[in-house]
Design a protein around this motif. Structure first.
Motif, PDB file in Angstrom:
ATOM      1  N   SER A  40       0.801  -1.225   0.000  1.00  0.00           N
ATOM      2  CA  SER A  40       0.000   0.000   0.000  1.00  0.00           C
ATOM      3  C   SER A  40       0.833   1.274   0.000  1.00  0.00           C
ATOM      4  N   VAL A  41       2.138   1.153   0.075  1.00  0.00           N
ATOM      5  CA  VAL A  41       2.989   2.324   0.260  1.00  0.00           C
ATOM      6  C   VAL A  41       2.801   3.374  -0.829  1.00  0.00           C
ATOM      7  N   LEU A  42       2.639   2.945  -2.064  1.00  0.00           N
ATOM      8  CA  LEU A  42       2.535   3.908  -3.164  1.00  0.00           C
ATOM      9  C   LEU A  42       1.092   4.270  -3.508  1.00  0.00           C
ATOM     10  N   GLU A  43       0.112   3.697  -2.806  1.00  0.00           N
ATOM     11  CA  GLU A  43      -1.278   4.023  -3.088  1.00  0.00           C
ATOM     12  C   GLU A  43      -1.660   5.332  -2.409  1.00  0.00           C
ATOM     13  N   GLU A  44      -2.210   6.250  -3.170  1.00  0.00           N
ATOM     14  CA  GLU A  44      -2.613   7.542  -2.615  1.00  0.00           C
ATOM     15  C   GLU A  44      -4.059   7.466  -2.147  1.00  0.00           C
ATOM     16  N   GLU A  45      -4.299   6.677  -1.105  1.00  0.00           N
ATOM     17  CA  GLU A  45      -5.626   6.561  -0.529  1.00  0.00           C
ATOM     18  C   GLU A  45      -5.479   6.262   0.946  1.00  0.00           C
ATOM     19  N   PRO A 189     -11.482   3.924  -3.824  1.00  0.00           N
ATOM     20  CA  PRO A 189     -11.938   3.344  -5.095  1.00  0.00           C
ATOM     21  C   PRO A 189     -11.721   1.843  -5.200  1.00  0.00           C
ATOM     22  N   SER A 190     -10.729   1.325  -4.484  1.00  0.00           N
ATOM     23  CA  SER A 190     -10.430  -0.110  -4.584  1.00  0.00           C
ATOM     24  C   SER A 190     -11.404  -0.965  -3.785  1.00  0.00           C
ATOM     25  N   ARG A 191     -12.222  -0.344  -2.921  1.00  0.00           N
ATOM     26  CA  ARG A 191     -13.138  -1.089  -2.065  1.00  0.00           C
ATOM     27  C   ARG A 191     -14.579  -0.929  -2.538  1.00  0.00           C
ATOM     28  N   SER A 211      -7.369  -4.533  -5.832  1.00  0.00           N
ATOM     29  CA  SER A 211      -6.133  -3.806  -6.129  1.00  0.00           C
ATOM     30  C   SER A 211      -5.273  -4.749  -6.963  1.00  0.00           C
ATOM     31  N   ASP A 212      -3.968  -4.781  -6.728  1.00  0.00           N
ATOM     32  CA  ASP A 212      -3.145  -5.757  -7.440  1.00  0.00           C
ATOM     33  C   ASP A 212      -3.589  -7.172  -7.085  1.00  0.00           C
ATOM     34  N   ASP A 213      -4.023  -7.342  -5.837  1.00  0.00           N
ATOM     35  CA  ASP A 213      -4.574  -8.610  -5.371  1.00  0.00           C
ATOM     36  C   ASP A 213      -5.991  -8.369  -4.880  1.00  0.00           C
ATOM     37  N   ALA A 214      -6.751  -9.431  -4.692  1.00  0.00           N
ATOM     38  CA  ALA A 214      -8.135  -9.316  -4.250  1.00  0.00           C
ATOM     39  C   ALA A 214      -8.266  -9.766  -2.792  1.00  0.00           C
ATOM     40  N   GLU A 245     -13.458 -11.832 -12.833  1.00  0.00           N
ATOM     41  CA  GLU A 245     -12.822 -10.561 -13.195  1.00  0.00           C
ATOM     42  C   GLU A 245     -11.331 -10.730 -13.497  1.00  0.00           C
ATOM     43  N   GLY A 246     -10.814 -11.940 -13.301  1.00  0.00           N
ATOM     44  CA  GLY A 246      -9.418 -12.204 -13.658  1.00  0.00           C
ATOM     45  C   GLY A 246      -8.478 -12.456 -12.505  1.00  0.00           C
ATOM     46  N   TYR A 247      -8.946 -12.310 -11.271  1.00  0.00           N
ATOM     47  CA  TYR A 247      -8.072 -12.584 -10.129  1.00  0.00           C
ATOM     48  C   TYR A 247      -7.870 -14.091  -9.988  1.00  0.00           C
TER      49      TYR A 247
END
Length: 281
Positions: A40-45, A189-191, A211-214, A245-247
């Motif tokens: 989560s370090v680079l996520e701006e949320e 937005p990811s939730r 996100s990158d993972d579900a 969805e592809g996960y």
């Protein structure tokens, strides 16, 4: 030298921290990435760490810690790692004192259960181990979906009180805690927060993180509707939705002492990946 970094975090900082964590994990055979919220370090949320602390000896990193207040209720969670016990104790002492100046509601440190030197450092600082959580993952569902007529419906403000009541009844939360969970889901937005509906009534909630993972969080069913296959059916529905969805896998966390929920997840196909200990400071 100790450096404290506020967000937003640079790519350079992320790469430096990521490399150090990877090296430590390989040498020690423990999970540091999850407690440090590295993904989560680079996520701006709001789910990103509020601060990152890095201790250097010359140009070499010797310890790192991240602080996050996920629900924005001044309940601070610290993830940390160090190259030796004395360094770990020194880093946590500084972070703890720093957070006390913010008048916290609570301060909790989280570590992999195998992180012996971090555990010893926390115990020497007077911390108490209160909770153990298992992180589980599923890549293929087991068993049949119960024949319960459930429907997952995205959050709508007209049902807000229903969601809040479900969370309060299921988790024993106060109004403020339930509201914080809902607002966290709405602000990121990811939730996506869903109501579990049966015959038009909201009988539960489930939150999906894409996100990158579900991930799945906030799975709750009203006590009056439990033991009817509703939670199991909701899990099947949610996991299949994410797979479509592809996960390739879906993860969730559960307290070890919640044996009923742990058994349900394992029966559905989830397998324990890591166990983390939470220490109250």
């Amino acid at each position: 030298m100790l450096k404290k970094f506020p967000p937003p975090f640079s790519t350079e900082l992320y790469e430096q921290l990521s490399l150090w964590v990877s090296q430590q994990q390989n040498v020690r055979g423990i999970n540091l990435e999850v407690p440090l919220n590295l993904s989560s370090v680079l996520e701006e949320e709001d789910g990103s760490p509020d601060f990152i602390y890095i201790l250097y000896q010359g140009d070499k990193m010797t310890a790192a810690g991240s602080v996050v207040d996920i629900l924005k209720t001044k309940d601070y969670e610290i993830g940390f790692a160090a190259s030796d016990e004395q360094t770990a104790r020194g880093l946590m002492s500084v972070i703890h004192q720093d957070l006390l100046s913010l008048f916290p509601t609570s301060i909790t440190a989280v570590i992999d259960e195998r992180a012996t030197l971090e555990k010893n450092a926390l115990l020497e600082l007077g911390a108490n181990n209160e909770v153990c959580e298992a992180q589980l993952m599923v890549s293929q569902l087991s068993g049949e979906k119960p024949a319960v007529p459930i429907e997952l419906v995205e959050y709508h403000f007209s049902r807000h009180n229903d969601y809040r009541e479900v969370l309060m009844d299921s988790f024993g939360d106060e109004v403020e805690e339930a509201e914080a969970i809902i607002q966290l889901s709405l602000s990121q937005p990811s939730r996506t927060l869903y109501g579990i509906h049966v015959n038009g009534a909201t009988v539960g909630t489930i939150n999906l993180i894409r996100s990158d993972d579900a991930f799945i969080t906030a799975l709750a069913v009203r006590p009056s509707h439990q033991k009817k296959g509703i939670g199991r059916a909701a899990l099947h529905e949610a996991v299949n939705m994410l797979f479509e969805e592809g996960y390739r896998s879906v993860s969730l966390d559960v307290e070890i002492k919640n044996t009923h929920a742990l058994k349900l997840y394992e029966e559905v196909g989830f397998q324990v990946q890591n166990i983390f200990q939470f220490f109250k400071m």
